[in-house]
Write a protein that holds these residues in place. Structure first.
Motif, PDB file in Angstrom:
ATOM      1  N   TYR A   1       6.720   7.461  -2.632  1.00 46.97           N
ATOM      2  CA  TYR A   1       6.146   7.958  -1.380  1.00 46.97           C
ATOM      3  C   TYR A   1       6.368   6.980  -0.230  1.00 46.97           C
ATOM      4  N   LEU A   2       6.305   5.712  -0.532  1.00 41.11           N
ATOM      5  CA  LEU A   2       6.544   4.716   0.513  1.00 41.11           C
ATOM      6  C   LEU A   2       7.999   4.755   0.981  1.00 41.11           C
ATOM      7  N   ARG A   3       8.913   4.966   0.039  1.00 50.18           N
ATOM      8  CA  ARG A   3      10.328   5.081   0.424  1.00 50.18           C
ATOM      9  C   ARG A   3      10.552   6.338   1.280  1.00 50.18           C
ATOM     10  N   ARG A   4       9.924   7.434   0.890  1.00 52.40           N
ATOM     11  CA  ARG A   4      10.071   8.672   1.659  1.00 52.40           C
ATOM     12  C   ARG A   4       9.443   8.535   3.045  1.00 52.40           C
ATOM     13  N   ALA A   5       8.375   7.777   3.147  1.00 57.59           N
ATOM     14  CA  ALA A   5       7.748   7.548   4.457  1.00 57.59           C
ATOM     15  C   ALA A   5       8.709   6.822   5.382  1.00 57.59           C
ATOM     16  N   THR A   6       9.396   5.815   4.859  1.00 58.88           N
ATOM     17  CA  THR A   6      10.362   5.065   5.666  1.00 58.88           C
ATOM     18  C   THR A   6      11.515   5.959   6.100  1.00 58.88           C
ATOM     19  N   LYS A   7      11.945   6.844   5.196  1.00 61.01           N
ATOM     20  CA  LYS A   7      13.077   7.732   5.480  1.00 61.01           C
ATOM     21  C   LYS A   7      12.713   8.822   6.478  1.00 61.01           C
ATOM     22  N   ASP A   8      11.557   9.466   6.292  1.00 56.84           N
ATOM     23  CA  ASP A   8      11.183  10.619   7.115  1.00 56.84           C
ATOM     24  C   ASP A   8      10.479  10.259   8.413  1.00 56.84           C
ATOM     25  N   ALA A   9      10.065   9.001   8.542  1.00 60.11           N
ATOM     26  CA  ALA A   9       9.371   8.576   9.765  1.00 60.11           C
ATOM     27  C   ALA A   9      10.046   7.316  10.311  1.00 60.11           C
ATOM     28  N   PRO A  10      11.151   7.486  11.040  1.00 61.52           N
ATOM     29  CA  PRO A  10      11.862   6.326  11.593  1.00 61.52           C
ATOM     30  C   PRO A  10      10.950   5.465  12.456  1.00 61.52           C
ATOM     31  N   GLY A  11      11.124   4.153  12.348  1.00 64.27           N
ATOM     32  CA  GLY A  11      10.301   3.232  13.128  1.00 64.27           C
ATOM     33  C   GLY A  11       8.958   2.929  12.509  1.00 64.27           C
ATOM     34  N   SER A  12       8.793   3.340  11.242  1.00 64.69           N
ATOM     35  CA  SER A  12       7.487   3.148  10.584  1.00 64.69           C
ATOM     36  C   SER A  12       7.481   1.945   9.645  1.00 64.69           C
ATOM     37  N   GLU A  13       8.467   1.048   9.789  1.00 68.46           N
ATOM     38  CA  GLU A  13       8.580  -0.084   8.858  1.00 68.46           C
ATOM     39  C   GLU A  13       7.309  -0.918   8.812  1.00 68.46           C
ATOM     40  N   MET A  14       6.686  -1.110   9.969  1.00 65.89           N
ATOM     41  CA  MET A  14       5.488  -1.959  10.013  1.00 65.89           C
ATOM     42  C   MET A  14       4.326  -1.312   9.261  1.00 65.89           C
ATOM     43  N   ALA A  15       4.089  -0.026   9.532  1.00 67.84           N
ATOM     44  CA  ALA A  15       2.981   0.680   8.870  1.00 67.84           C
ATOM     45  C   ALA A  15       3.199   0.765   7.370  1.00 67.84           C
ATOM     46  N   VAL A  16       4.429   1.086   6.963  1.00 69.45           N
ATOM     47  CA  VAL A  16       4.742   1.194   5.534  1.00 69.45           C
ATOM     48  C   VAL A  16       4.631  -0.168   4.865  1.00 69.45           C
ATOM     49  N   GLY A  17       5.158  -1.198   5.537  1.00 68.06           N
ATOM     50  CA  GLY A  17       5.114  -2.547   4.970  1.00 68.06           C
ATOM     51  C   GLY A  17       3.694  -3.063   4.797  1.00 68.06           C
ATOM     52  N   LEU A  18       2.844  -2.809   5.786  1.00 61.33           N
ATOM     53  CA  LEU A  18       1.446  -3.242   5.682  1.00 61.33           C
ATOM     54  C   LEU A  18       0.736  -2.534   4.529  1.00 61.33           C
ATOM     55  N   THR A  19       1.011  -1.231   4.390  1.00 60.50           N
ATOM     56  CA  THR A  19       0.411  -0.492   3.273  1.00 60.50           C
ATOM     57  C   THR A  19       0.886  -1.045   1.942  1.00 60.50           C
ATOM     58  N   GLN A  20       2.196  -1.312   1.857  1.00 63.41           N
ATOM     59  CA  GLN A  20       2.757  -1.873   0.622  1.00 63.41           C
ATOM     60  C   GLN A  20       2.109  -3.213   0.290  1.00 63.41           C
ATOM     61  N   ALA A  21       1.964  -4.065   1.301  1.00 63.04           N
ATOM     62  CA  ALA A  21       1.378  -5.391   1.074  1.00 63.04           C
ATOM     63  C   ALA A  21      -0.084  -5.284   0.644  1.00 63.04           C
ATOM     64  N   GLU A  22      -0.837  -4.400   1.280  1.00 61.99           N
ATOM     65  CA  GLU A  22      -2.253  -4.226   0.919  1.00 61.99           C
ATOM     66  C   GLU A  22      -2.392  -3.763  -0.530  1.00 61.99           C
ATOM     67  N   LEU A  23      -1.536  -2.832  -0.929  1.00 61.67           N
ATOM     68  CA  LEU A  23      -1.590  -2.325  -2.301  1.00 61.67           C
ATOM     69  C   LEU A  23      -1.178  -3.403  -3.298  1.00 61.67           C
ATOM     70  N   ASN A  24      -0.187  -4.214  -2.935  1.00 58.61           N
ATOM     71  CA  ASN A  24       0.215  -5.326  -3.802  1.00 58.61           C
ATOM     72  C   ASN A  24      -0.915  -6.340  -3.964  1.00 58.61           C
ATOM     73  N   LEU A  25      -1.593  -6.624  -2.866  1.00 58.44           N
ATOM     74  CA  LEU A  25      -2.698  -7.587  -2.923  1.00 58.44           C
ATOM     75  C   LEU A  25      -3.838  -7.063  -3.799  1.00 58.44           C
ATOM     76  N   SER A  26      -4.096  -5.759  -3.707  1.00 58.21           N
ATOM     77  CA  SER A  26      -5.171  -5.195  -4.520  1.00 58.21           C
ATOM     78  C   SER A  26      -4.850  -5.261  -6.008  1.00 58.21           C
ATOM     79  N   GLN A  27      -3.539  -5.348  -6.327  1.00 63.11           N
ATOM     80  CA  GLN A  27      -3.106  -5.468  -7.721  1.00 63.11           C
ATOM     81  C   GLN A  27      -2.841  -6.924  -8.106  1.00 63.11           C
TER      82      GLN A  27
END
Length: 408
Positions: A146-172
């Motif tokens: 889903y994170l990959r699809r977000a980057t693909k379907d929403a150009p310019g969303s690298e920051m939002a996707v990256g922050l979400t990815q980092a938050e989820l990594n930290l929670s794990q």
């Protein structure tokens, strides 16, 4: 309805105008005529008939062209209507998905959000919320998809996707993966407050206090935390770095680090003590003796006083004289008396050492005072009195342990 009414009013008006003109011409006994010839064909009619026919023909052709235009636009309207319906459904799905996610219905939220993401005006929100839902139910592969699809379907969303990815990594507790993502985001925007905050959390978990120190100016500039919080973080950061440097027992490294500490941090309670202890541990206590005396003169502190007694001075007698001056203001300070006894031993002033240590115990018995006096008496060969000091020290230590245990 308005268009039909306008059309009828215009038609009636035109016919009425034609009738008025006809009536006006009749008063001259000449209604007029129109002759049209084409080759061997000729058509003659009265002016009023021709005018009425012309008006009716115009309106017929107008209606035909309007119908033709409507038919041409019909597929586009149907398509637009379909998109509008899908968009409205996607908006409803987004709300339902957010509600399900908030209620912990992860799988249903994920299914609803992804189904309508492609038709939404905000697909990024669909994918990011679905990624969090998948993460919450342990579907890490789906989360990453889903994170990959977000980057693909929403150009310019690298920051939002990256922050979400980092938050989820930290929670794990996937700190290295989070750091990799955040480092990339930091290179894109070094002043982004959320990136800086997550970097702080990540470095803190990894124990990389040097990296945290490098971020401190950015915390101030970008108001990542309140000023009071940043100041506390500065104290914590430099305190930990000083403790880490003390483990290397390298006086030069400790001194260089201390020189880099901001002045307002040096004055914070507890920080100078860590520096002095590190220098003493590294065998460079004589280098900070005068600075330690200055600190004690400015503010009387028990921790600094104990450290002063541990300094390996190049002039023990001068050190003793300095400590004895403090007796004028702190004559009944048990710790000062104990320190005086300890320094007197270094000066080989036997009687003075016993006197100060005995007085310290008289003011406030401590395990450390009993230990120092016991060791000194043992060195002098007075085993009986030394054993008595050890015994009293052990009894005092036992009493303190029992008191602490009972309070717990």
């Amino acid at each position: 309805m308005k268009n039909i009414l306008f059309f009828l009013v215009t038609l009636v008006t035109a016919l009425g105008f034609a009738f008025i003109v006809h009536e006006w011409m009749l008063q001259y006994n000449d209604p007029g005529y129109v002759l049209i010839g084409v080759g061997h064909w000729a058509m003659e009619t009265s002016l009023i008939v021709f005018t009425v026919g012309l008006i009716i023909s115009f309106f017929i052709f107008y209606v035909l062209f309007r119908i033709l235009g409507w038919l041409i636009r019909l597929p586009g309207k149907i398509k637009t209507r379909g998109k509008s319906v899908k968009f409205n459904r996607s908006q409803d799905a987004l709300i339902a998905g957010l509600v399900d996610s908030a209620e912990g219905n992860w799988e249903r939220a994920e299914r609803t959000l992804i189904k309508h993401a492609s038709n939404s005006g905000a697909p990024l929100i669909h994918y990011l919320t679905a990624a969090r839902a998948a993460h919450s139910r342990g579907a890490m592969d789906k989360r990453d998809e889903y994170l990959r699809r977000a980057t693909k379907d929403a150009p310019g969303s690298e920051m939002a996707v990256g922050l979400t990815q980092a938050e989820l990594n930290l929670s794990q507790k996937q700190f290295n993966q989070a750091l990799e993502t955040l480092t990339k985001l930091h290179s894109i925007d070094s002043s982004h407050a959320s990136v800086l905050k997550l970097l702080h959390q990540t470095y803190q978990q990894l124990g990389d206090w040097k990296a945290i120190r490098s971020l401190l100016p950015a915390f101030y500039e970008n108001k990542v935390f309140m000023e009071a919080e940043v100041r506390l973080l500065e104290v914590e950061t430099y305190s930990v770095l000083l403790k880490e440097a003390s483990e290397h027992a390298d006086a030069r490294e400790i001194q260089e680090l201390w020189d880099s500490v901001p002045e307002h941090v040096k004055t914070m309670s507890g920080v100078p003590a860590i520096y002095y202890a590190a220098m003493i541990e590294a065998g460079a206590g004589a280098n900070i003796e005068q600075e330690l005396i200055k600190s004690l003169n400015n503010k009387w502190d028990m921790t600094l006083l104990v450290l002063f007694g541990s300094v390996q001075s190049i002039d023990f007698r001068g050190q003793l004289e300095m400590a004895e001056k403090w007796l004028l203001q702190h004559g009944n300070d048990a710790i000062l008396l104990r320190v005086l006894g300890k320094i007197s031993i270094k000066c080989e002033f036997s009687e003075k050492a016993k006197k100060y240590l005995a007085k310290s115990i008289g003011v406030e018995p401590t395990v450390e005072a009993y230990r120092i006096l016991g060791n000194f008496l043992a060195q002098e060969g007075d085993q009986e009195r030394a054993s008595e000091c050890y015994k009293l020290g052990l009894e005092l230590a036992s009493t303190q342990v029992i008191s602490v245990a009972s309070e717990m």
